[in-house]
Every structure is written in structure tokens, then in C-alpha cells.
Enzyme design. Sequence first.
Site, PDB file in Angstrom:
ATOM      1  N   CYS A 266       0.967 -10.424  -0.498  1.00 10.49           N
ATOM      2  CA  CYS A 266       1.294  -9.033  -0.858  1.00 10.49           C
ATOM      3  C   CYS A 266       2.305  -8.951  -2.008  1.00 10.49           C
ATOM      4  CB  CYS A 266       1.780  -8.267   0.368  1.00 10.49           C
ATOM      5  SG  CYS A 266       3.387  -8.775   1.017  1.00 10.49           S
ATOM      6  N   HIS A 314       6.174  -6.124   3.959  1.00  7.31           N
ATOM      7  CA  HIS A 314       4.900  -5.916   3.272  1.00  7.31           C
ATOM      8  C   HIS A 314       5.090  -4.919   2.138  1.00  7.31           C
ATOM      9  CE1 HIS A 314       0.544  -6.347   3.029  1.00  7.31           C
ATOM     10  NE2 HIS A 314       0.500  -5.055   2.727  1.00  7.31           N
ATOM     11  N   HIS A 326      -3.231  -3.200  -2.049  1.00 13.95           N
ATOM     12  CA  HIS A 326      -2.389  -4.260  -1.501  1.00 13.95           C
ATOM     13  C   HIS A 326      -3.233  -5.451  -1.073  1.00 13.95           C
ATOM     14  CE1 HIS A 326      -2.745  -3.414   3.094  1.00 13.95           C
ATOM     15  NE2 HIS A 326      -3.800  -2.934   2.483  1.00 13.95           N
TER      16      HIS A 326
END
Length: 351
Positions: A266, A314, A326
Site C-alpha cells: 500500500c 494502510h 490502493h
Amino acid sequence: MASHRKPRRRPTAGGTARTAATIALASAATATGLDGTGHAEPQPTPGQVKAEVDRLYREAEVATEKYNGAREKAREAAQRLRDLQDQAARKQERLDTARDALGSAAAAHYRSGGLDPAVQLVLSDDPDRYLRNAAFAERAGDRQHWAVAGVRKRLREIEQLRGAAHVELTSLKSWRTELKTHKSTITGKLGSARRLLSRLTAEERARLGAAPRAARSTGARDGLAAPGPATSQAPDSRAAAAVSYAYRKLGSPYVWGATGPDAFDCSGLVQAAYRSAGVSLPRTTYSQIDAGRRVSRSELRPGDLVFFYAGISHVGIYVGDGRMIHAPNPSAPVRVAPLDEMPYAGATRVV
């Protein structure tokens, strides 16, 4: 009067074995449910498997960000160590040259015989010349004094550099140990997730993976499959370029620790997207959230970094309309997804 009752027979070894076997079979039947009252552990439902797999992926992602941070620290320590070693090598070369010069001067002094100057003056055939040479020798002696002082200074500097290099080497070893720890955690979590998923049928796994595919197709219907609308609403050209890069990477696989160009985690996707726009971002989510100006959810514009979970583990790139691009986890590639897919934690605009 003698008894007519038959003597009781003792059980033989064979009878004992048969009895034990009967008990064992009965136990097995109970354990496996053959008697209708089994006590075996119930198999988890596909939903329970998905919940556990999602938890393992989140924990692996936390460990991945820690791994990324430790790897950056290890690289920095290794670079500092190389710089210190280079400095020490250059100073050692200069020290060796100065030592050679002092050695030559000392040898010349020894060859001159070391006679008392008054005696040399008396015995000299040319006293005036001797006096001129003596004055030169005195000046040369001053230069040697400074040369010796310079050698001592370089020795101290080299020792200091070696001490600093030792500290960096210790730091590097520590970071490498931490890297191994985080790597072991990541591989363990991902391995457990794979084993859980392997217990499902192909149809069940496909059902569990249907939501991500639906999210991608919904994005296409909403006109988010192309970066045009998102880049036009970006706050500046750098954010627009980062969004365009993220769109080009849709479908790329998730690989922990990867920063492109063909696979990402990520924070690696975010770093690569802004690197393509000429902006250097830190490697981890924990650092990326401080790499710009915090903005509220109502202020979000394409290119903003959006963060999730209480531990900021994240990150994605906002592309407008309540959506982001993402790199989710090993079960799904880089994709468009709604912000509400995960617990929202905050956003940063890169400046």
C-alpha cells in the site's frame, strides 16, 4: 460333598485384546460422530474464514509497514557506514604520505651524523655556508614539528571515524535483526491465511472475492476507470500526475515490501505514484501521514493520501467521489475501492 459348579475361567490375553479393541472402536465412533453424538470441532463457515483471513492480512500489513521502516533505517545505516569507511580510507592515505615524509627526514638527520653544532662549525671549511645551512635546518625542524602534529591529528580523526563506524555497524546489525523478525511475522500471517483459504472450495473462494470485483466494475460504471475527471480536480499538477500513475497501475499485484514498477504494497504504491510526479515521500504509512498538510474528509481532493485503521497501517490515493486507488492485500490487486471499505483514520495533502 464336592461342588458341581464349574471353575471360573480367567480371561486370556486374546480376550483382553478384543475387549481393548472394542473400547477403542467405540471411542473412535464417539469421536467421529458414528453414534450420532460426535464432538468434533465444527468447520468454520466461509464468512468466518474470510473474517479470520482479513484479520491475518491486517496484522501482516502492520508488520509489513514495520519491515519497510526497518529496511529504510538499515539502508541509511549502511550508507553512513560506507561514508565513514570512505572518509577513514582517505585520511589513512594522507596519514601514510605524511609518515613517509617524516621517515625520510628522520633518516636524513641520522645520516648527518648528529655532531654538536659548535663542533661542526669549527670543523667546517666554509663557516658562512654552515651557518646558512643551520638556519635552513632550523626552519625545516619547525616544519617537521608541524608535520608531526598533523600526523597526530589525523590519527585521532581516524580513531574517531572508526568509533563512529563501529556504532553504525552495530545499528545496522540491529536493524537487520529487526528485519528478520518482521519478515518472519509477515510470512507466518500470510501462510496462515493461505491455509485457511485452501480449506474452501473454489466456488466459495470466488464468492468471497466477488465484492472486490464488483467494486472495480462499479468504478468503471461511475466513470472512474479513466483518470480524466480525477486529475482535473486535483489541487496541483503533482497530485494529478500521481493519480494518473495510480490509474495506470490498476490490476498490479500486491507484494509486501514492493515499490513498483510492477508490484506494490500500500505505501509502496503511494510512494511510487508521487515519485513519478517528482515528489519524494517517506516509505511507511506512519511517516507518509506527516508528509503534508492534514485535511478533513470533507476537504478531500484527488491526489490526497487517505489512511486507515487506528494504527495508520494502510494508505490509498483519493481519486474523487468517495473512492481511492490502493493496494489492498495479497488476495486482491491494485484497485479502485470506496473509502468506507476500511475504518477511516485521516488524510494528508502532499505539499
